[in-house]
Design a protein around this motif. Structure first.
Motif, PDB file in Angstrom:
ATOM      1  N   ASP A 158      46.926  46.451  41.189  1.00  0.00           N
ATOM      2  CA  ASP A 158      45.663  46.956  41.221  1.00  0.00           C
ATOM      3  C   ASP A 158      45.378  46.864  39.045  1.00  0.00           C
ATOM      4  OD1 ASP A 158      42.724  47.751  41.198  1.00  0.00           O
ATOM      5  OD2 ASP A 158      43.211  49.211  42.145  1.00  0.00           O
ATOM      6  N   ARG A 159      45.719  46.175  39.307  1.00  0.00           N
ATOM      7  CA  ARG A 159      46.042  45.748  37.300  1.00  0.00           C
ATOM      8  C   ARG A 159      45.422  44.109  36.631  1.00  0.00           C
ATOM      9  NH1 ARG A 159      51.795  46.239  35.509  1.00  0.00           N
ATOM     10  NH2 ARG A 159      52.149  45.467  37.599  1.00  0.00           N
ATOM     11  N   PRO A 160      45.203  43.887  35.721  1.00  0.00           N
ATOM     12  CA  PRO A 160      44.906  42.537  34.921  1.00  0.00           C
ATOM     13  C   PRO A 160      46.354  41.990  35.369  1.00  0.00           C
ATOM     14  CG  PRO A 160      44.682  44.082  33.635  1.00  0.00           C
ATOM     15  CD  PRO A 160      45.300  45.207  34.896  1.00  0.00           C
ATOM     16  N   SER A 161      45.591  40.279  36.133  1.00  0.00           N
ATOM     17  CA  SER A 161      46.434  39.294  36.571  1.00  0.00           C
ATOM     18  C   SER A 161      47.466  38.682  35.739  1.00  0.00           C
ATOM     19  CB  SER A 161      45.499  37.988  37.236  1.00  0.00           C
ATOM     20  OG  SER A 161      44.976  37.677  36.445  1.00  0.00           O
ATOM     21  N   THR A 162      47.436  39.074  34.374  1.00  0.00           N
ATOM     22  CA  THR A 162      48.092  38.751  33.053  1.00  0.00           C
ATOM     23  C   THR A 162      49.977  40.126  33.134  1.00  0.00           C
ATOM     24  OG1 THR A 162      46.407  39.974  31.737  1.00  0.00           O
ATOM     25  CG2 THR A 162      46.591  37.776  32.161  1.00  0.00           C
ATOM     26  N   GLU A 163      48.973  40.789  33.767  1.00  0.00           N
ATOM     27  CA  GLU A 163      49.963  41.539  33.263  1.00  0.00           C
ATOM     28  C   GLU A 163      50.810  41.697  34.944  1.00  0.00           C
ATOM     29  OE1 GLU A 163      48.998  46.172  32.790  1.00  0.00           O
ATOM     30  OE2 GLU A 163      47.810  45.537  31.332  1.00  0.00           O
ATOM     31  N   VAL A 164      50.298  41.294  35.660  1.00  0.00           N
ATOM     32  CA  VAL A 164      50.747  41.307  36.926  1.00  0.00           C
ATOM     33  C   VAL A 164      51.963  40.398  37.784  1.00  0.00           C
ATOM     34  CG1 VAL A 164      50.911  41.585  39.931  1.00  0.00           C
ATOM     35  CG2 VAL A 164      49.342  42.874  38.466  1.00  0.00           C
ATOM     36  N   ALA A 191      42.633  44.567  45.882  1.00  0.00           N
ATOM     37  CA  ALA A 191      44.081  44.393  44.867  1.00  0.00           C
ATOM     38  C   ALA A 191      44.143  44.548  46.326  1.00  0.00           C
ATOM     39  CB  ALA A 191      44.059  44.720  44.326  1.00  0.00           C
ATOM     40  N   GLY A 192      45.629  43.366  46.671  1.00  0.00           N
ATOM     41  CA  GLY A 192      46.734  43.450  47.168  1.00  0.00           C
ATOM     42  C   GLY A 192      46.730  41.892  48.739  1.00  0.00           C
ATOM     43  N   HIS A 193      45.482  41.814  48.531  1.00  0.00           N
ATOM     44  CA  HIS A 193      45.635  40.857  49.367  1.00  0.00           C
ATOM     45  C   HIS A 193      45.276  39.093  49.243  1.00  0.00           C
ATOM     46  CE1 HIS A 193      42.788  43.603  52.567  1.00  0.00           C
ATOM     47  NE2 HIS A 193      42.985  44.333  51.326  1.00  0.00           N
ATOM     48  N   ALA A 194      45.527  38.599  49.861  1.00  0.00           N
ATOM     49  CA  ALA A 194      45.970  36.821  50.031  1.00  0.00           C
ATOM     50  C   ALA A 194      44.432  36.282  50.003  1.00  0.00           C
ATOM     51  CB  ALA A 194      46.999  37.022  50.986  1.00  0.00           C
ATOM     52  N   TYR A 195      44.594  35.807  48.596  1.00  0.00           N
ATOM     53  CA  TYR A 195      43.158  34.562  48.761  1.00  0.00           C
ATOM     54  C   TYR A 195      44.366  33.160  49.295  1.00  0.00           C
ATOM     55  CZ  TYR A 195      40.374  31.451  46.177  1.00  0.00           C
ATOM     56  OH  TYR A 195      39.228  30.259  46.313  1.00  0.00           O
ATOM     57  N   VAL A 196      43.900  33.018  50.011  1.00  0.00           N
ATOM     58  CA  VAL A 196      43.754  31.169  50.447  1.00  0.00           C
ATOM     59  C   VAL A 196      43.407  30.272  50.247  1.00  0.00           C
ATOM     60  CG1 VAL A 196      45.454  29.481  52.342  1.00  0.00           C
ATOM     61  CG2 VAL A 196      46.009  32.164  51.816  1.00  0.00           C
ATOM     62  N   TYR A 197      43.632  29.420  49.989  1.00  0.00           N
ATOM     63  CA  TYR A 197      42.917  27.914  49.493  1.00  0.00           C
ATOM     64  C   TYR A 197      43.189  26.735  49.680  1.00  0.00           C
ATOM     65  CZ  TYR A 197      44.002  27.097  44.532  1.00  0.00           C
ATOM     66  OH  TYR A 197      45.282  26.472  43.941  1.00  0.00           O
ATOM     67  N   VAL A 257      47.812  36.266  45.025  1.00  0.00           N
ATOM     68  CA  VAL A 257      47.872  37.820  45.231  1.00  0.00           C
ATOM     69  C   VAL A 257      46.229  38.490  44.311  1.00  0.00           C
ATOM     70  CG1 VAL A 257      49.487  39.505  44.522  1.00  0.00           C
ATOM     71  CG2 VAL A 257      50.785  37.276  45.743  1.00  0.00           C
ATOM     72  N   VAL A 258      45.554  39.051  45.222  1.00  0.00           N
ATOM     73  CA  VAL A 258      44.553  39.511  44.183  1.00  0.00           C
ATOM     74  C   VAL A 258      44.607  40.282  43.366  1.00  0.00           C
ATOM     75  CG1 VAL A 258      41.894  40.081  44.661  1.00  0.00           C
ATOM     76  CG2 VAL A 258      42.909  38.408  46.280  1.00  0.00           C
ATOM     77  N   CYS A 259      43.996  40.501  42.380  1.00  0.00           N
ATOM     78  CA  CYS A 259      44.415  41.768  41.749  1.00  0.00           C
ATOM     79  C   CYS A 259      43.433  42.805  41.202  1.00  0.00           C
ATOM     80  CB  CYS A 259      45.347  41.491  40.052  1.00  0.00           C
ATOM     81  SG  CYS A 259      46.220  40.464  40.878  1.00  0.00           S
ATOM     82  N   MET A 260      43.211  43.585  40.821  1.00  0.00           N
ATOM     83  CA  MET A 260      41.832  44.843  39.806  1.00  0.00           C
ATOM     84  C   MET A 260      41.105  45.076  41.667  1.00  0.00           C
ATOM     85  SD  MET A 260      42.436  44.573  36.906  1.00  0.00           S
ATOM     86  CE  MET A 260      40.932  45.053  36.416  1.00  0.00           C
ATOM     87  N   PRO A 261      40.359  45.915  41.256  1.00  0.00           N
ATOM     88  CA  PRO A 261      39.238  46.833  42.065  1.00  0.00           C
ATOM     89  C   PRO A 261      38.145  45.695  42.340  1.00  0.00           C
ATOM     90  CG  PRO A 261      39.660  48.170  40.302  1.00  0.00           C
ATOM     91  CD  PRO A 261      40.292  46.532  39.789  1.00  0.00           C
ATOM     92  N   PRO A 262      38.172  45.993  43.866  1.00  0.00           N
ATOM     93  CA  PRO A 262      36.837  45.078  44.480  1.00  0.00           C
ATOM     94  C   PRO A 262      35.346  44.927  42.953  1.00  0.00           C
ATOM     95  CG  PRO A 262      37.134  46.821  46.113  1.00  0.00           C
ATOM     96  CD  PRO A 262      38.012  47.528  44.479  1.00  0.00           C
ATOM     97  N   GLY A 263      34.970  43.524  43.377  1.00  0.00           N
ATOM     98  CA  GLY A 263      34.384  43.606  42.077  1.00  0.00           C
ATOM     99  C   GLY A 263      34.455  42.506  41.328  1.00  0.00           C
ATOM    100  N   THR A 264      36.117  42.765  40.966  1.00  0.00           N
ATOM    101  CA  THR A 264      36.492  42.268  40.240  1.00  0.00           C
ATOM    102  C   THR A 264      37.556  40.727  40.363  1.00  0.00           C
ATOM    103  OG1 THR A 264      37.028  44.078  38.148  1.00  0.00           O
ATOM    104  CG2 THR A 264      37.949  42.673  38.061  1.00  0.00           C
ATOM    105  N   ALA A 265      36.838  40.108  40.494  1.00  0.00           N
ATOM    106  CA  ALA A 265      38.020  38.520  40.208  1.00  0.00           C
ATOM    107  C   ALA A 265      39.019  38.736  39.709  1.00  0.00           C
ATOM    108  CB  ALA A 265      37.238  37.868  41.125  1.00  0.00           C
ATOM    109  N   SER A 266      40.016  38.804  39.966  1.00  0.00           N
ATOM    110  CA  SER A 266      41.303  37.699  39.365  1.00  0.00           C
ATOM    111  C   SER A 266      42.616  37.656  40.685  1.00  0.00           C
ATOM    112  CB  SER A 266      42.517  38.700  38.464  1.00  0.00           C
ATOM    113  OG  SER A 266      42.234  40.130  38.814  1.00  0.00           O
TER     114      SER A 266
END
Length: 270
Positions: free
Chosen positions: A15-21, A74-80, A91-100
């Motif tokens: 649950d952090r910016p994707s650049t940190e995760v 955060a913590g869910h898989a985005y599969v496309y 791997v989804v990062c950040m709280p709901p509403g913020t897509a990263s």
DNA sequence: CTAGGGATCAGCT
DNA sequence: GCTGATCCCTAGC
């Protein structure tokens, strides 16, 4: 003491910016426990995508059916699905509403290698059941012969390296498809899980993390949001962005012929 | 290097 | 509704 399986990653870790995760995910383990068995991949190469502010992100133009998971917790898989035949997992990062998200580009298969091998074999792509080994064995023999009879290890090793080398191969080895879009990577009862880095590596040393521009991205090529482990053979080869030239309709006969430099590539690199 | 292939979406009608 | 461009790729020449 041997297993050394670390715990699932806590959600706030993601649950952090994707650049940190992203760099923190290197060395972590993605595992899929399916009916066929368990395959685990230790991540060696990832890319961060920053959503609304990132022109290279699927979320850049807002929420759609396809990218909806990225806008969730955060913590869910985005599969496309892409290119008509491949899946990629993020791997989804950040709280709901913020897509990263962090795109998982490559890894090393560290459990279930046989199953991964089967999923990556041509026979399995034609829909052969997991216990149909006949075609695969023949293929293996041929590959080993081609690779040189002196070193059966070498061909085995190179195949092992390629099992999850590249985002679509990684998904194929793990058996990830759209059915796992939205799967919770932090839940113990989930079939797709993300485990932390082992506290002690076998060598006892931390691998050096290198960074560079993301693969295949034209806008946003100025940021070094690709992260990989130095010296890892499973890291995919760097491929600079190349745009296919537009497929032109045949020119009218009266129009003068254009210069031979039609393919576009020759305009790059200056 | 190129073909392959399906989904997605902006921009139309 | 439709169309066409695009897509974070891979396998096999």
């Amino acid at each position: 003491m041997e297993p050394d399986l670390t715990d699932l990653l806590p959600r706030d870790f993601l649950d952090r910016p994707s650049t940190e995760v992203a760099p923190d995910l290197l060395g972590c383990v993605l595992e899929h426990e399916s009916a066929e068995g368990l395959v685990a991949v230790t991540l060696t190469e990832v890319e961060a995508y920053a959503g609304a502010v990132d022109p290279a992100s699927h979320a850049y133009r807002g929420r759609t059916t396809r990218n909806a998971v990225m806008f969730g917790p955060a913590g869910h898989a985005y599969v496309y699905f892409t290119y008509g035949m491949h899946f990629c997992v993020n791997v989804v990062c950040m709280p709901p509403g913020t897509a990263s998200a962090v795109l998982l580009r490559a890894g090393k298969v560290t459990a279930g290698e046989e199953l991964a091998q089967h999923r990556r074999s041509p026979a399995s792509q034609r829909g052969a059941p997991p216990d149909d080994r006949g075609a695969r064995s023949l293929g293996d023999e041929r590959r080993e012969k081609r690779a040189g009879s002196g070193a059966p290890e070498a061909s085995g090793a190179s195949r092992a390296r390629d099992l999850a080398r590249g985002p679509a191969r990684l998904c194929q080895a793990l058996g990830i498809d759209r059915a796992l879009d939205g799967a919770d990577l932090c839940a113990p009862d989930s079939r797709l899980r993300l485990r932390g880095r082992a506290s002690t590596t076998r060598s006892g040393e931390k691998s050096l993390i290198l960074t560079g521009p993301r693969v295949g991205v034209r806008e946003g090529a100025d940021v070094s949001w690709r992260f990989w482990l130095d010296g890892e053979p499973t890291v995919s080869a760097f491929r600079p962005y190349y745009r296919k030239p537009p497929t032109r309709k045949p020119l009218p006969a009266t129009t003068s012929r254009v210069a031979p430099c039609e393919r576009g590539r020759c305009h790059r690199g200056t």
